[in-house]
Design a protein around this motif. Structure first.
Motif, PDB file in Angstrom:
ATOM      1  N   GLY A   1      25.245 -27.395   8.050  1.00 23.67           N
ATOM      2  CA  GLY A   1      25.351 -27.714   9.472  1.00 23.67           C
ATOM      3  C   GLY A   1      26.674 -27.330  10.091  1.00 23.67           C
TER       4      GLY A   1
ATOM      5  N   PHE B   1      22.081 -16.108   4.707  1.00 26.71           N
ATOM      6  CA  PHE B   1      22.566 -17.198   5.554  1.00 26.71           C
ATOM      7  C   PHE B   1      23.161 -18.325   4.699  1.00 26.71           C
ATOM      8  CE2 PHE B   1      21.899 -20.939   8.416  1.00 26.71           C
ATOM      9  CZ  PHE B   1      22.741 -20.513   9.422  1.00 26.71           C
TER      10      PHE B   1
ATOM     11  N   THR C   1      21.755 -31.330   7.335  1.00 24.31           N
ATOM     12  CA  THR C   1      22.256 -32.251   8.352  1.00 24.31           C
ATOM     13  C   THR C   1      21.437 -32.166   9.640  1.00 24.31           C
ATOM     14  OG1 THR C   1      23.778 -30.651   9.290  1.00 24.31           O
ATOM     15  CG2 THR C   1      24.620 -32.005   7.478  1.00 24.31           C
TER      16      THR C   1
HETATM   17  S1  SF4 Z   1      19.003 -27.386   9.726  1.00 31.56           S
HETATM   18 FE1  SF4 Z   1      19.696 -28.076   7.747  1.00 31.56          FE
HETATM   19  S2  SF4 Z   1      19.183 -26.441   6.349  1.00 31.56           S
HETATM   20 FE2  SF4 Z   1      19.024 -25.604   8.419  1.00 31.56          FE
HETATM   21  S3  SF4 Z   1      21.018 -24.675   8.796  1.00 31.56           S
HETATM   22 FE3  SF4 Z   1      21.114 -26.754   9.614  1.00 31.56          FE
HETATM   23  S4  SF4 Z   1      21.903 -27.986   7.916  1.00 31.56           S
HETATM   24 FE4  SF4 Z   1      21.244 -26.038   7.052  1.00 31.56          FE
END
Ligand code: SF4
Ligand code: SF4
Lengths: 645, 206
Positions: free
Chosen positions: A390, A603, A625
């Protein structure tokens, strides 16, 4: 109330070295403390800020280290006790003022605490602050454990007042960030009144003007102070010797290396053969004390981290007294007995001693050691550093990286100091191509941006964090604007000094002590310089990328893109997920999707896990998150987000 | 419950895990419990950059007499508490010895290299076998899964501390635990932490 204000004399608490230093300052009656955040130093100012209201002191996170030292010095000039704190390379930033302060002298006790980071555990340099003490000619103290960190800090203020000179008290990561038992002394009662006396005879240290000139006179005074410091240090209880009367080997050490050396002697069972001279007052060295102990042994091992500071200074005394103490065999960094690079630990000292005394040491049975061969590699996959789940930086660098690819002119990014330095690594898509000092990304970009004249046709970008922007990027921007340098600065504004634990900076409405203060707007500052300014949310990937491409195409002058999104670890973010994420395994095509498994291969948010068996991407709900960004990464639309309730 | 005698002095504990798992919190709680029993405790830990997804360790030295080095010499750990299973192996490789005990969580955290497919992450059975081959005892506990059942994954650390107390090597008193967490947590969180501590202790005793 915080343990730091425990009034009970003799109370014992488990304190981090940094907290012990803070307590020492409180016991000394410090009134003003200023610093700039930097690992491993930050908890000193943080702890003091936490008790500022109750202790009736003033604490600030200054804009940079030079300002921190100036703010603290002003308090000293006004007869208050003051403290300034920074990490090792911060001393470089403050050093111009430091040189002059050492020349002018101080009034109220003033202590500078630099925290060095041997082994660069959280730095991109192995800077050494002790040489500054020698270069600007001020006394240097180095605590050897947690109790000393407190006691010595308290004493440093008294010493400073006695000498009317700034005192440097140097810590290192393994003291600052380690913890141990500390017995408390008393907290002073009574008020101090600030007054700046400056109408007396100009050379009067208490009532004259405060300046390092006339230089020959003031420099001479400085040497008198150092001479006096030497005398005081001869009898300091912070210099101790443990060991036999006639050791085969004398170890001379200071700081955290004291604990490593003591442990090494104990493990090897050499208490009867090896002596340990632990020095707390390391500049200027007390010559009589050194001569006395150097006489004890023929073999001398100097154990210290970073540069051979102690080693060189001890050798000078040994050379000067050679006729008295005889010729010594020295071991240390210069002859390679102690490594020149990296931090030490008890094992390095064990190695050094066993080599010198030619003894065998096996930490564990050979067959056991054989079984662990290669285990760290095969049994435990390497963990590279990554942005937190996040983290807005992952999204920002995703867009910067894609914009550069799309632009196609081999544009590059000059990096800076903060969490986002990690964008050198795959976690930031290896986007950064230079990283140096705080603010240097913008400074270098200002230089690159003038090279069009010589045929440089690559777009020039720089990044800096919000705290770094205020620290030193502003002069670079002024320079760039004035000299018509062409580049784009991306300000990664995550509302705090995230790397070191969310210390406030001038862009926020709150200060270290929690007061409401005016916030300075980064966009407005840049506009006032005449820069073209855009503001975006880095979580809006497409918009961010498009804006950046547009700015890069605008070849003229200074452009600033501010990417605003709060740090993933901020208390606010931790409070709850914004989105509930889901991955539809039916839609996820895994290796076959033609997207080259972009989510997990490139990513790489740790919230996404590659399920090898099912050959699909899974969500780790403990780690995710809920920032929602990855939903926009997946070209197949397998990752979806829903506003959390 | 053991008395206030230590099986070794200093007694060396390593708490290991991945940055962000709460290593520092766990080591602080444990150390404060031992300080309450009158011991000298030294903790050495990693902060800063390695907190970002890297391997982290806290070294605890427990002694009746003295402050010890914040770094444990190689091969000299007495017990290793791993919040992540492969971290137990990494630490054993450097600090293990035939007498070391291991208490490990089973929940993996995949490094970026594994997620990207560049590195292999060993199966938990393999990790257990490796750990057992180079320690005197190794206990594996589903601490994160249990914590999720209690409602918050961070309680996994407390479950692990509870499990450590189950070894009965150290005087880790439940009441000291209550006092220590009551100093840093709001009152309404204390009960659930006590539950987690007991649960961990129970899991080890099973
Ligand atoms: S939603 Fe969750 S898995 Fe997707 S980028 Fe954000 S923190 Fe990472
Ligand atoms: S990008 Fe989407 S479709 Fe491709 S592997 Fe990842 S989740 Fe599956």
């Amino acid at each position: 109330m915080s343990a730091l204000l425990d009034k009970k004399e003799g109370a014992e608490h488990l304190l981090m070295g940094n907290e012990a230093i803070a307590r020492g300052a409180l016991e000394a009656g410090v009134k003003v403390a200023a610093g700039y955040p930097g690992t491993p130093s930050s908890e000193i100012i943080e702890s003091l800020a936490g008790v500022a209201k109750d202790a009736n002191i003033y604490v600030e996170w200054s804009v940079n280290e030079k300002l921190a030292m100036e703010v603290a010095a002003a308090a000293s000039f006004a007869e208050l006790r003051s403290l300034c704190v920074m990490k090792q390379n911060g001393v470089n930033v403050a050093s111009d003022f430091l040189l002059h302060l050492a020349g002018s002298g101080t009034r109220g006790g003033m202590v500078l605490v630099p925290c060095d980071d041997p082994g660069a555990l959280s730095s991109i340099n192995e800077g050494e602050s002790r040489f500054f003490a020698r270069t600007v000619e001020i006394p240097l103290l180095e605590p050897g454990d947690f109790q000393e960190a407190k006691d010595m800090t308290k004493w440093a203020f008294e010493l400073s007042e006695e000498l009317k000179q700034l005192i440097m008290l140097r810590s290192v990561t393994r003291l600052s960030h380690a913890s141990g038992n500390v017995r408390f002394g008393t907290l002073p009662t009574g008020e101090a009144k600030a007054r700046f006396r400056c109408d007396g005879f100009i050379l009067d240290p208490d009532e004259g003007i405060v300046i390092s000139a006339p230089v020959d006179y003031k420099h001479g005074q400085q040497h008198e102070k150092l001479k006096r410091a030497k005398e005081i240090f001869e009898d300091s209880p912070f210099n101790t010797y443990e060991g036999p009367e006639k050791p085969e080997l004398l170890i001379i050490t200071s700081s955290a290396c004291t604990l490593y050396s003591r442990e090494a002697i104990s493990i090897l069972g050499l208490k009867e053969r090896v002596g340990l001279l632990k020095l707390g007052t390391t500049w200027p060295l007390p010559p009589k004390l050194l001569t006395r102990y150097l006489s004890l042994a023929e073999k001398i091992l100097i154990v210290e981290e970073v540069l051979p500071f102690l080693e060189e200074n001890v050798k000078v005394i040994a050379a000067e007294t050679a006729s008295e103490i005889g010729i010594k065999k020295f071991y240390g960094k210069n002859d390679g007995t102690i490594p020149m690079v990296g931090e030490l630990n008890p094992d390095y000292v064990i190695n050094a001693i066993t080599k010198i005394l030619e003894i065998e040491y096996l930490p564990r049975p050979e067959e056991y050691a054989a079984k662990t061969q290669g285990l760290a590699f095969f049994g435990a996959p390497q963990r590279e550093l990554i942005f937190c789940p996040g983290c807005p930086h992952r999204a920002s660098f995703w867009s910067i990286h894609n914009a550069l690819e799309l632009d196609g002119r081999k544009g590059f990014v000059c990096g800076d100091i903060g969490c986002y330095t990690m964008a050198l690594l795959p976690t930031g898509f290896t986007t950064l191509k230079t990283v140096h000092a705080m603010g240097s990304g913008s400074g270098l970009a200002s230089g690159f941006g003038k090279l069009g004249q010589f045929g440089l046709d690559q777009p020039v970008l720089a990044v800096c964090g919000d705290s770094t922007f205020f620290h030193t990027a502003i002069p670079a921007l002024i320079n760039a604007r004035h000299h018509k340098s062409d580049f784009t600065l991306v300000v990664l504004d995550n509302s705090g000094t995230a790397m070191t634990g969310f210390q406030p900076h001038p862009g926020l409405e709150v200060n270290a002590m929690g007061d409401n203060v005016p916030d300075l707007d980064i966009a407005e500052i840049c506009r006032s310089m005449g820069a073209r300014v855009e503001i975006r949310d880095p979580f809006e990937l497409e918009e961010t990328r498009a804006t950046l491409n547009n700015l890069m195409e605008d070849n003229e002058g200074l452009k600033v893109l501010i990417l605003r999104q709060i740090c993933g670890l901020s208390p606010e973010k931790k409070a709850g997920k914004k989105y509930e994420m889901a991955i539809n395994e039916e839609i996820c095509l895994g290796e076959n999707c033609g997207c080259n498994r972009v989510c997990t291969r490139i990513f790489r948010c740790p919230g996404l896990v590659w399920d090898k068996e099912k050959q699909v991407t899974r969500l780790d709900e403990v780690i995710c998150t809920g920032c929602g960004v990855c939903a926009d990464i997946c070209p197949a639309g397998a990752i979806t987000r829903k506003e959390a309730v | 419950m053991a008395g206030t005698q230590l099986p070794n002095d200093p007694y060396n504990i390593i708490i290991t895990g991945v940055g962000g798992q709460g290593n520092v919190m766990a080591s602080r709680v444990l150390a404060n419990m031992l300080v309450k029993k009158g011991f000298y405790v030294t903790i050495g830990e990693t902060f800063g950059a390695s907190q970002r997804g890297g391997s982290v360790m806290s070294h605890l030295r427990v002694s009746k007499k003295d402050t010890w080095s914040p770094q444990i010499p190689k091969g000299k750990a007495h017990v290793i508490v791993a919040l992540e299973p492969t971290e137990a192996i990494r630490v054993l490789a450097d600090y293990g010895n035939p007498d070391v005990k291991v208490v490990s969580n089973t929940r993996p955290i995949h490094p970026a290299g594994v997620i990207a497919g560049d590195l292999n992450y060993p199966a938990i059975e393999e990790t257990k076998k490796t750990a057992r081959g180079i320690s005197s005892h190794a206990w594996f506990i589903d601490a994160t899964d249990e914590a999720l059942r209690l409602g918050n994954p961070i309680l996994g650390n407390i479950i692990m501390l509870g499990a450590l107390s189950g070894l009965d090597d150290l005087p880790l008193d439940k009441e000291d635990f209550r006092e220590v967490i009551a100093e840093s947590l709001p009152q309404n969180k204390v009960d659930i932490n006590m539950e987690a501590f007991d649960l961990g202790r129970g899991l080890l005793k099973e």
